[in-house]
Motif scaffolding. Structure first.
Motif, PDB file in Angstrom:
ATOM      1  N   GLY A  17       0.862   7.922   3.343  1.00 25.39           N
ATOM      2  CA  GLY A  17       1.925   7.526   4.250  1.00 25.39           C
ATOM      3  C   GLY A  17       1.443   6.548   5.299  1.00 25.39           C
ATOM      4  O   GLY A  17       2.108   5.547   5.585  1.00 25.39           O
ATOM      5  N   LEU A  18       0.268   6.822   5.874  1.00 24.53           N
ATOM      6  CA  LEU A  18      -0.270   5.942   6.918  1.00 24.53           C
ATOM      7  C   LEU A  18      -0.581   4.552   6.372  1.00 24.53           C
ATOM      8  O   LEU A  18      -0.302   3.541   7.021  1.00 24.53           O
ATOM      9  CB  LEU A  18      -1.525   6.564   7.526  1.00 24.53           C
ATOM     10  N   ILE A  19      -1.151   4.487   5.185  1.00 24.58           N
ATOM     11  CA  ILE A  19      -1.492   3.189   4.578  1.00 24.58           C
ATOM     12  C   ILE A  19      -0.242   2.319   4.437  1.00 24.58           C
ATOM     13  O   ILE A  19      -0.206   1.160   4.877  1.00 24.58           O
ATOM     14  CB  ILE A  19      -2.171   3.386   3.211  1.00 24.58           C
ATOM     15  N   PHE A  20       0.807   2.872   3.861  1.00 26.04           N
ATOM     16  CA  PHE A  20       2.011   2.074   3.595  1.00 26.04           C
ATOM     17  C   PHE A  20       2.800   1.792   4.869  1.00 26.04           C
ATOM     18  O   PHE A  20       3.275   0.670   5.070  1.00 26.04           O
ATOM     19  CB  PHE A  20       2.883   2.768   2.543  1.00 26.04           C
ATOM     20  N   VAL A  21       2.958   2.790   5.710  1.00 28.83           N
ATOM     21  CA  VAL A  21       3.730   2.576   6.941  1.00 28.83           C
ATOM     22  C   VAL A  21       3.017   1.589   7.863  1.00 28.83           C
ATOM     23  O   VAL A  21       3.660   0.730   8.489  1.00 28.83           O
ATOM     24  CB  VAL A  21       3.974   3.920   7.664  1.00 28.83           C
ATOM     25  N   SER A  22       1.701   1.687   7.964  1.00 31.40           N
ATOM     26  CA  SER A  22       0.962   0.779   8.849  1.00 31.40           C
ATOM     27  C   SER A  22       1.047  -0.669   8.371  1.00 31.40           C
ATOM     28  O   SER A  22       1.023  -1.600   9.184  1.00 31.40           O
ATOM     29  CB  SER A  22      -0.497   1.213   8.975  1.00 31.40           C
ATOM     30  N   LEU A  23       1.170  -0.880   7.073  1.00 28.14           N
ATOM     31  CA  LEU A  23       1.365  -2.237   6.557  1.00 28.14           C
ATOM     32  C   LEU A  23       2.677  -2.820   7.086  1.00 28.14           C
ATOM     33  O   LEU A  23       2.734  -3.982   7.501  1.00 28.14           O
ATOM     34  CB  LEU A  23       1.369  -2.234   5.023  1.00 28.14           C
ATOM     35  N   CYS A  24       3.724  -1.989   7.079  1.00 26.45           N
ATOM     36  CA  CYS A  24       5.023  -2.443   7.590  1.00 26.45           C
ATOM     37  C   CYS A  24       4.957  -2.721   9.088  1.00 26.45           C
ATOM     38  O   CYS A  24       5.444  -3.751   9.569  1.00 26.45           O
ATOM     39  CB  CYS A  24       6.090  -1.392   7.306  1.00 26.45           C
ATOM     40  N   ILE A  25       4.363  -1.790   9.831  1.00 24.44           N
ATOM     41  CA  ILE A  25       4.246  -1.964  11.281  1.00 24.44           C
ATOM     42  C   ILE A  25       3.455  -3.220  11.612  1.00 24.44           C
ATOM     43  O   ILE A  25       3.805  -3.977  12.524  1.00 24.44           O
ATOM     44  CB  ILE A  25       3.592  -0.721  11.919  1.00 24.44           C
ATOM     45  N   ASP A  26       2.388  -3.450  10.844  1.00 22.35           N
ATOM     46  CA  ASP A  26       1.547  -4.638  11.049  1.00 22.35           C
ATOM     47  C   ASP A  26       2.385  -5.910  10.880  1.00 22.35           C
ATOM     48  O   ASP A  26       2.307  -6.838  11.709  1.00 22.35           O
ATOM     49  CB  ASP A  26       0.395  -4.626  10.060  1.00 22.35           C
TER      50      ASP A  26
END
Length: 286
Positions: free
Chosen positions: A270-279
């Motif tokens: 979850g962190l990997i994918f969500v952080s890509l979006c936030i980035d």
């Protein structure tokens, strides 16, 4: 009574797993749209992913119902417990969801439709055999591919790397759970890796996959030219995963295998994918 019946039909879709798969599929759509995908296509992609993921999870529940009934961990699931009877009612329900999902995928992008078909097929064939988790790795790429291709028809290096992340993640996630409940699986006559190998061999294999998974996540940062938000998140998530696996090897305790199983779900994937979006969003407004 109607509410209880609806609840049973939701439970058969494995809600937690469906939510995770939907999350990564929608994140892939956001990444494909560079942070701002066309809203109409995004909504259709959401419906296709959530129905396809839930329907496919339900099909695996239907196919595994007899094995699930022999395992303490799974015997209380909807179908083994007889909460939906006959079980064919659940089969029809899940096939309907998959059919709607694939129809939407076809409308969005024929290649997305093909990816969805492959995902469903890979999930339901060769259940509980040596090929199960290799096919499961392929199947779990379905939401990412459908989400991405619904927004962007181009197959880019970032999409390929995201798919590789999923394919490496599935065995790490599932094998560690199987190590914890080894006796449960053996009682159900399931004799596949890692059940038919020692914990040391399984832990070493998991460690190799965790390290490669971490490296691939770092490669996404470089190839996709992402920023600090993703880099920090990637390092935190990757190092936690590798550290948990290291402790499992060091302590030889399946308690660490269960911690690794839990960590690999929302905390890591979850962190990997969500952080890509936030980035992407942060860079778009800076």
């Amino acid at each position: 009574m109607l509410g209880i019946s609806i609840y049973k039909y939701i439970l058969v879709l494995k809600p937690r797993e469906t939510v995770l798969l939907t999350c990564i599929g929608l994140c892939a759509a956001v990444i494909a749209g560079n942070g701002s995908p066309a809203m109409g296509r995004f909504i259709l992609a959401f419906v296709a992913i959530v129905l396809g993921s839930g329907g496919t999870n339900g099909l695996t529940n239907y196919l595994d119902r007899h094995i699930d009934s022999m395992m303490n961990r799974t015997k209380s699931r909807v179908l083994p417990a007889g909460l939906i009877y006959p079980a064919e009612k659940a089969l029809i329900w899940c096939l309907l969801l998959v059919g709607i999902s694939l129809s939407l995928a076809w409308y969005l992008n024929p290649i997305a439709f093909l990816a969805g078909c492959i995902g469903v097929g890979a999930a339901v064939i060769a259940r509980k055999t040596w090929a199960t988790h290799f096919l499961g790795s392929l199947s779990s790429c379905g939401p990412v591919l459908v989400g991405w291709l619904a927004i962007n028809p181009n197959i880019t290096p970032v999409l390929v790397l995201l798919s590789v992340v999923i394919m490496l993640w599935v065995p790490v996630h599932v094998w560690n759970l199987m190590m914890v409940f080894r006796q449960d699986y053996i009682k159900a006559n399931v004799d596949i890796f890692p059940l038919n190998s020692g914990n040391v061999m399984a832990s070493r294999t998991s460690m190799i996959l965790c390290i490669v998974l971490y490296v691939v996540c770092l490669a996404i940062y470089s190839v996709g030219k992402f920023g600090a938000v993703y880099l920090v998140s990637c390092n935190v998530a990757g190092l936690l995963l590798v550290s948990a696996n290291w402790m499992m090897l060091k302590e030889g305790d399946t308690a660490w295998a269960y911690k690794l199983f839990k960590l690999s779900a929302y905390p890591f994937l979850g962190l990997i994918f969500v952080s890509l979006c936030i980035d992407i969003w942060i860079r778009s407004i800076s």
